[in-house]
Scaffold this motif. Structure first.
Motif, PDB file in Angstrom:
ATOM      1  N   HIS A  53       2.835  -5.895   3.862  1.00 34.31           N
ATOM      2  CA  HIS A  53       2.146  -5.341   2.561  1.00 34.31           C
ATOM      3  C   HIS A  53       1.050  -6.265   2.975  1.00 34.31           C
ATOM      4  O   HIS A  53      -0.142  -5.497   1.637  1.00 34.31           O
ATOM      5  CB  HIS A  53       3.024  -5.908   1.651  1.00 34.31           C
ATOM      6  CG  HIS A  53       4.563  -5.247   1.713  1.00 34.31           C
ATOM      7  ND1 HIS A  53       5.955  -5.294   2.144  1.00 34.31           N
ATOM      8  CD2 HIS A  53       4.779  -4.367   0.434  1.00 34.31           C
ATOM      9  CE1 HIS A  53       6.881  -5.211   2.176  1.00 34.31           C
ATOM     10  NE2 HIS A  53       6.108  -3.610   1.312  1.00 34.31           N
ATOM     11  N   ALA A  54       0.765  -6.652   3.208  1.00 33.49           N
ATOM     12  CA  ALA A  54      -0.454  -8.026   2.740  1.00 33.49           C
ATOM     13  C   ALA A  54      -1.922  -7.094   3.415  1.00 33.49           C
ATOM     14  O   ALA A  54      -3.277  -6.709   2.100  1.00 33.49           O
ATOM     15  CB  ALA A  54      -0.829  -9.825   3.188  1.00 33.49           C
ATOM     16  N   ALA A  55      -1.125  -6.204   5.051  1.00 33.02           N
ATOM     17  CA  ALA A  55      -2.649  -5.947   4.973  1.00 33.02           C
ATOM     18  C   ALA A  55      -2.156  -3.753   4.316  1.00 33.02           C
ATOM     19  O   ALA A  55      -3.772  -4.001   4.685  1.00 33.02           O
ATOM     20  CB  ALA A  55      -2.007  -5.521   6.845  1.00 33.02           C
ATOM     21  N   ALA A  56      -0.675  -3.820   3.906  1.00 39.10           N
ATOM     22  CA  ALA A  56      -1.634  -2.361   3.388  1.00 39.10           C
ATOM     23  C   ALA A  56      -2.210  -2.945   1.711  1.00 39.10           C
ATOM     24  O   ALA A  56      -2.947  -1.321   2.525  1.00 39.10           O
ATOM     25  CB  ALA A  56       0.376  -2.347   2.844  1.00 39.10           C
ATOM     26  N   LYS A  57      -2.470  -3.651   1.699  1.00 38.54           N
ATOM     27  CA  LYS A  57      -3.015  -4.024   0.348  1.00 38.54           C
ATOM     28  C   LYS A  57      -4.634  -4.331   0.544  1.00 38.54           C
ATOM     29  O   LYS A  57      -5.613  -3.730   0.236  1.00 38.54           O
ATOM     30  CB  LYS A  57      -2.404  -5.009  -0.254  1.00 38.54           C
ATOM     31  CG  LYS A  57      -3.441  -4.930  -1.946  1.00 38.54           C
ATOM     32  CD  LYS A  57      -3.029  -6.512  -2.798  1.00 38.54           C
ATOM     33  CE  LYS A  57      -3.476  -6.123  -4.421  1.00 38.54           C
ATOM     34  NZ  LYS A  57      -2.608  -7.878  -4.673  1.00 38.54           N
ATOM     35  N   GLN A  58      -4.624  -4.914   1.530  1.00 34.09           N
ATOM     36  CA  GLN A  58      -6.364  -4.859   2.616  1.00 34.09           C
ATOM     37  C   GLN A  58      -6.941  -4.103   3.366  1.00 34.09           C
ATOM     38  O   GLN A  58      -8.066  -3.626   2.725  1.00 34.09           O
ATOM     39  CB  GLN A  58      -6.186  -6.011   3.371  1.00 34.09           C
ATOM     40  CG  GLN A  58      -7.625  -6.255   4.227  1.00 34.09           C
ATOM     41  CD  GLN A  58      -7.923  -7.446   3.001  1.00 34.09           C
ATOM     42  OE1 GLN A  58      -7.848  -8.442   2.568  1.00 34.09           O
ATOM     43  NE2 GLN A  58     -10.065  -7.158   3.564  1.00 34.09           N
ATOM     44  N   PHE A  59      -5.871  -3.231   3.716  1.00 35.32           N
ATOM     45  CA  PHE A  59      -6.672  -2.145   4.850  1.00 35.32           C
ATOM     46  C   PHE A  59      -6.561  -0.486   3.765  1.00 35.32           C
ATOM     47  O   PHE A  59      -6.821   0.754   4.145  1.00 35.32           O
ATOM     48  CB  PHE A  59      -6.213  -1.963   5.589  1.00 35.32           C
ATOM     49  CG  PHE A  59      -6.281  -2.593   6.531  1.00 35.32           C
ATOM     50  CD1 PHE A  59      -7.627  -2.738   7.281  1.00 35.32           C
ATOM     51  CD2 PHE A  59      -6.253  -4.429   6.990  1.00 35.32           C
ATOM     52  CE1 PHE A  59      -8.291  -3.816   7.830  1.00 35.32           C
ATOM     53  CE2 PHE A  59      -6.622  -5.115   7.278  1.00 35.32           C
ATOM     54  CZ  PHE A  59      -7.577  -5.634   8.114  1.00 35.32           C
ATOM     55  N   ASP A  60      -5.944  -0.704   2.983  1.00 34.77           N
ATOM     56  CA  ASP A  60      -5.542   0.801   1.805  1.00 34.77           C
ATOM     57  C   ASP A  60      -4.497   1.465   2.232  1.00 34.77           C
ATOM     58  O   ASP A  60      -5.295   2.552   2.505  1.00 34.77           O
ATOM     59  CB  ASP A  60      -6.930   0.752   0.976  1.00 34.77           C
ATOM     60  CG  ASP A  60      -6.903   1.847   0.419  1.00 34.77           C
ATOM     61  OD1 ASP A  60      -5.703   1.947  -0.433  1.00 34.77           O
ATOM     62  OD2 ASP A  60      -7.609   3.320  -0.122  1.00 34.77           O
ATOM     63  N   ILE A  61      -3.660   1.478   2.956  1.00 38.71           N
ATOM     64  CA  ILE A  61      -2.778   2.074   3.787  1.00 38.71           C
ATOM     65  C   ILE A  61      -1.458   1.399   3.283  1.00 38.71           C
ATOM     66  O   ILE A  61      -1.168   0.365   2.225  1.00 38.71           O
ATOM     67  CB  ILE A  61      -3.157   1.847   5.276  1.00 38.71           C
ATOM     68  CG1 ILE A  61      -2.809   0.417   5.873  1.00 38.71           C
ATOM     69  CG2 ILE A  61      -3.766   2.304   6.136  1.00 38.71           C
ATOM     70  CD1 ILE A  61      -2.300   0.542   7.372  1.00 38.71           C
ATOM     71  N   SER A  62      -0.669   2.425   3.476  1.00 41.10           N
ATOM     72  CA  SER A  62       0.990   1.934   3.450  1.00 41.10           C
ATOM     73  C   SER A  62       1.742   1.190   3.861  1.00 41.10           C
ATOM     74  O   SER A  62       0.876   0.779   4.965  1.00 41.10           O
ATOM     75  CB  SER A  62       2.045   2.868   3.687  1.00 41.10           C
ATOM     76  OG  SER A  62       1.630   3.694   4.753  1.00 41.10           O
ATOM     77  N   PRO A  63       2.868  -0.069   3.525  1.00 37.77           N
ATOM     78  CA  PRO A  63       3.075  -0.787   4.631  1.00 37.77           C
ATOM     79  C   PRO A  63       4.326  -0.378   5.375  1.00 37.77           C
ATOM     80  O   PRO A  63       3.805  -0.835   7.069  1.00 37.77           O
ATOM     81  CB  PRO A  63       4.033  -1.455   3.583  1.00 37.77           C
ATOM     82  CG  PRO A  63       3.864  -1.327   2.389  1.00 37.77           C
ATOM     83  CD  PRO A  63       2.773   0.168   2.592  1.00 37.77           C
ATOM     84  N   TYR A  64       4.854   0.615   5.717  1.00 38.23           N
ATOM     85  CA  TYR A  64       4.938   1.269   6.446  1.00 38.23           C
ATOM     86  C   TYR A  64       4.156   1.154   7.597  1.00 38.23           C
ATOM     87  O   TYR A  64       4.407   1.504   9.187  1.00 38.23           O
ATOM     88  CB  TYR A  64       5.704   2.349   6.227  1.00 38.23           C
ATOM     89  CG  TYR A  64       6.219   3.319   7.322  1.00 38.23           C
ATOM     90  CD1 TYR A  64       6.957   3.180   8.348  1.00 38.23           C
ATOM     91  CD2 TYR A  64       5.484   4.848   8.022  1.00 38.23           C
ATOM     92  CE1 TYR A  64       7.905   4.039   9.608  1.00 38.23           C
ATOM     93  CE2 TYR A  64       5.344   5.593   8.692  1.00 38.23           C
ATOM     94  CZ  TYR A  64       7.096   4.632   9.808  1.00 38.23           C
ATOM     95  OH  TYR A  64       7.473   5.487  11.241  1.00 38.23           O
ATOM     96  N   LYS A  65       2.690   2.188   7.400  1.00 39.60           N
ATOM     97  CA  LYS A  65       1.778   2.716   8.461  1.00 39.60           C
ATOM     98  C   LYS A  65       0.845   1.414   8.893  1.00 39.60           C
ATOM     99  O   LYS A  65       0.705   1.335  10.033  1.00 39.60           O
ATOM    100  CB  LYS A  65       0.578   3.310   7.451  1.00 39.60           C
ATOM    101  CG  LYS A  65      -0.353   3.710   8.620  1.00 39.60           C
ATOM    102  CD  LYS A  65      -1.507   4.851   8.146  1.00 39.60           C
ATOM    103  CE  LYS A  65      -2.683   4.730   9.083  1.00 39.60           C
ATOM    104  NZ  LYS A  65      -2.975   6.203   8.812  1.00 39.60           N
ATOM    105  N   ALA A  66       1.145  -0.110   7.960  1.00 38.20           N
ATOM    106  CA  ALA A  66       0.530  -1.523   8.672  1.00 38.20           C
ATOM    107  C   ALA A  66       1.475  -1.577   9.948  1.00 38.20           C
ATOM    108  O   ALA A  66       0.857  -2.277  10.305  1.00 38.20           O
ATOM    109  CB  ALA A  66       0.613  -2.214   7.633  1.00 38.20           C
ATOM    110  N   ARG A  67       2.960  -1.579   9.209  1.00 37.68           N
ATOM    111  CA  ARG A  67       3.877  -1.786  10.912  1.00 37.68           C
ATOM    112  C   ARG A  67       3.928  -0.702  12.170  1.00 37.68           C
ATOM    113  O   ARG A  67       3.805  -1.504  12.321  1.00 37.68           O
ATOM    114  CB  ARG A  67       5.037  -1.877   9.818  1.00 37.68           C
ATOM    115  CG  ARG A  67       6.491  -2.662  10.833  1.00 37.68           C
ATOM    116  CD  ARG A  67       7.786  -2.526  10.224  1.00 37.68           C
ATOM    117  NE  ARG A  67       8.120  -1.317   9.903  1.00 37.68           N
ATOM    118  CZ  ARG A  67       9.300  -0.308  10.026  1.00 37.68           C
ATOM    119  NH1 ARG A  67       9.596  -0.950  11.444  1.00 37.68           N
ATOM    120  NH2 ARG A  67       9.180   0.815  10.282  1.00 37.68           N
ATOM    121  N   THR A  68       4.056   0.393  11.729  1.00 39.66           N
ATOM    122  CA  THR A  68       3.581   1.189  12.433  1.00 39.66           C
ATOM    123  C   THR A  68       2.768   0.440  13.573  1.00 39.66           C
ATOM    124  O   THR A  68       2.209   0.730  14.502  1.00 39.66           O
ATOM    125  CB  THR A  68       4.159   3.225  11.971  1.00 39.66           C
ATOM    126  OG1 THR A  68       5.110   3.030  11.612  1.00 39.66           O
ATOM    127  CG2 THR A  68       3.577   3.694  13.400  1.00 39.66           C
TER     128      THR A  68
END
Length: 112
Positions: free
Chosen positions: A58-73
Motif C-alpha cells: 500500500h505504501a508503494a502504491a501511494k509512492q508510485f501512483d499505482i494500485s496495491p495489487y499492481k505493486a504486489r504483482t
C-alpha cells in the motif's frame, strides 16, 4: 550449489543493480520497508501484524501512483526475475585455483 549468506547477498545486490530503474526503485522501496518492519518486530507474529498494519504494498502504491495489487504483482515478478538471475549465476559459478609460485598454499578465486 550451496552458497554462504554473503555470496547470496552479493548476487542479489548485483541482480537488483541491473534491473530497469522503475523496477529497481519499487523493489528497493518495498524491501527497505520490510527490513524496517523486521527490525522493529520482536517475534514473527509481531512482524506479521506490522505487515498488515503498515503494508509495504500500500505504501508503494501511494509512492508510485499505482494500485496495491499492481505493486504486489510487480514485486513478485521482480523477485522471480532476481531469483532466476541468482540461480543462473550460482549454477555457473566456478572455483578456480591459481598456482602459488612454489608455495604450498594455493589461492582460490570465485569466477562468476
Amino acid at each position: 550449489m550451496e552458497c554462504n549468506e554473503h555470496l547470496l547477498k552479493m548476487l542479489i545486490r548485483d541482480s537488483v543493480a541491473k534491473l530497469p530503474e522503475k523496477e529497481k526503485a519499487l523493489y528497493q522501496f518495498i524491501d527497505e520497508l520490510e527490513v524496517r518492519l523486521i527490525e522493529s518486530a520482536a517475534t514473527p507474529d509481531q512482524y506479521m501484524n506490522l505487515l498488515k498494519k503498515y503494508s509495504p504494498y500500500h505504501a508503494a502504491a501511494k509512492q508510485f501512483d499505482i494500485s496495491p495489487y499492481k505493486a504486489r504483482t510487480m514485486m513478485h515478478r521482480i523477485e522471480w526475475k532476481i531469483a532466476g538471475r541468482v540461480e543462473e549465476k550460482l549454477h555457473n559459478l566456478k572455483w578456480v585455483e591459481q598456482p602459488s609460485g612454489g608455495k604450498r598454499v594455493k589461492k582460490g578465486y570465485l569466477m562468476l
